[in-house]
Design a protein around this motif. Structure first.
Motif, PDB file in Angstrom:
ATOM      1  N   LYS A 170     -65.147  32.690 -13.819  1.00  0.00           N
ATOM      2  CA  LYS A 170     -65.611  34.083 -13.901  1.00  0.00           C
ATOM      3  C   LYS A 170     -66.837  34.307 -13.011  1.00  0.00           C
ATOM      4  O   LYS A 170     -66.916  35.293 -12.281  1.00  0.00           O
ATOM      5  CB  LYS A 170     -65.965  34.441 -15.348  1.00  0.00           C
ATOM      6  N   VAL A 171     -67.783  33.379 -13.079  1.00  0.00           N
ATOM      7  CA  VAL A 171     -68.995  33.498 -12.259  1.00  0.00           C
ATOM      8  C   VAL A 171     -68.636  33.407 -10.776  1.00  0.00           C
ATOM      9  O   VAL A 171     -69.135  34.189  -9.957  1.00  0.00           O
ATOM     10  CB  VAL A 171     -70.025  32.414 -12.647  1.00  0.00           C
ATOM     11  N   GLY A 172     -67.764  32.482 -10.432  1.00  0.00           N
ATOM     12  CA  GLY A 172     -67.361  32.328  -9.036  1.00  0.00           C
ATOM     13  C   GLY A 172     -66.699  33.579  -8.482  1.00  0.00           C
ATOM     14  O   GLY A 172     -67.000  34.018  -7.368  1.00  0.00           O
ATOM     15  N   ILE A 173     -65.803  34.169  -9.257  1.00  0.00           N
ATOM     16  CA  ILE A 173     -65.131  35.398  -8.820  1.00  0.00           C
ATOM     17  C   ILE A 173     -66.132  36.533  -8.692  1.00  0.00           C
ATOM     18  O   ILE A 173     -66.071  37.322  -7.738  1.00  0.00           O
ATOM     19  CB  ILE A 173     -63.984  35.759  -9.786  1.00  0.00           C
ATOM     20  N   SER A 174     -67.070  36.611  -9.618  1.00  0.00           N
ATOM     21  CA  SER A 174     -68.093  37.661  -9.546  1.00  0.00           C
ATOM     22  C   SER A 174     -68.953  37.505  -8.305  1.00  0.00           C
ATOM     23  O   SER A 174     -69.272  38.483  -7.623  1.00  0.00           O
ATOM     24  CB  SER A 174     -68.974  37.626 -10.794  1.00  0.00           C
ATOM     25  N   VAL A 175     -69.344  36.275  -7.997  1.00  0.00           N
ATOM     26  CA  VAL A 175     -70.166  36.016  -6.804  1.00  0.00           C
ATOM     27  C   VAL A 175     -69.395  36.394  -5.545  1.00  0.00           C
ATOM     28  O   VAL A 175     -69.944  37.040  -4.642  1.00  0.00           O
ATOM     29  CB  VAL A 175     -70.620  34.541  -6.766  1.00  0.00           C
ATOM     30  N   LEU A 176     -68.124  36.012  -5.471  1.00  0.00           N
ATOM     31  CA  LEU A 176     -67.314  36.373  -4.305  1.00  0.00           C
ATOM     32  C   LEU A 176     -67.183  37.888  -4.172  1.00  0.00           C
ATOM     33  O   LEU A 176     -67.205  38.424  -3.065  1.00  0.00           O
ATOM     34  CB  LEU A 176     -65.937  35.728  -4.402  1.00  0.00           C
ATOM     35  N   SER A 177     -67.052  38.583  -5.297  1.00  0.00           N
ATOM     36  CA  SER A 177     -66.957  40.043  -5.273  1.00  0.00           C
ATOM     37  C   SER A 177     -68.232  40.669  -4.719  1.00  0.00           C
ATOM     38  O   SER A 177     -68.183  41.583  -3.897  1.00  0.00           O
ATOM     39  CB  SER A 177     -66.665  40.559  -6.679  1.00  0.00           C
ATOM     40  N   VAL A 178     -69.370  40.164  -5.163  1.00  0.00           N
ATOM     41  CA  VAL A 178     -70.656  40.685  -4.666  1.00  0.00           C
ATOM     42  C   VAL A 178     -70.801  40.395  -3.177  1.00  0.00           C
ATOM     43  O   VAL A 178     -71.236  41.259  -2.405  1.00  0.00           O
ATOM     44  CB  VAL A 178     -71.831  40.083  -5.467  1.00  0.00           C
TER      45      VAL A 178
END
Length: 68
Positions: free
Chosen positions: A48-56
């Motif tokens: 979840k954190v990884g996907i959020s970071v990639l989104s940002v």
């Protein structure tokens, strides 16, 4: 030699990354102290954190795209 605006962009990015990482760690510690236990990062949380970071990062990369 690197152009000054590129160097400044790298410095700002590094500072923002450092500060956001420190704030995240601080909030994680606060959460652990409030629950009086160690907060564990599960594989699901990591994804979840990884996907959020990639989104940002994607949003940041697209900031100047509409101005051309």
């Amino acid at each position: 030699m690197m152009e000054p605006w590129k160097r400044n962009a790298l410095i700002v990015g590094a500072v923002v990354g450092l500060l956001s990482g420190l704030i995240a760690a601080y909030l994680w510690i606060q959460r652990a102290e409030q629950s009086q236990s160690q907060v564990k990062l599960t594989a699901q949380d990591g994804v979840k954190v990884g996907i959020s970071v990639l989104s940002v990062l994607k949003q940041i990369a697209e900031l100047g795209a509409g101005r051309r």
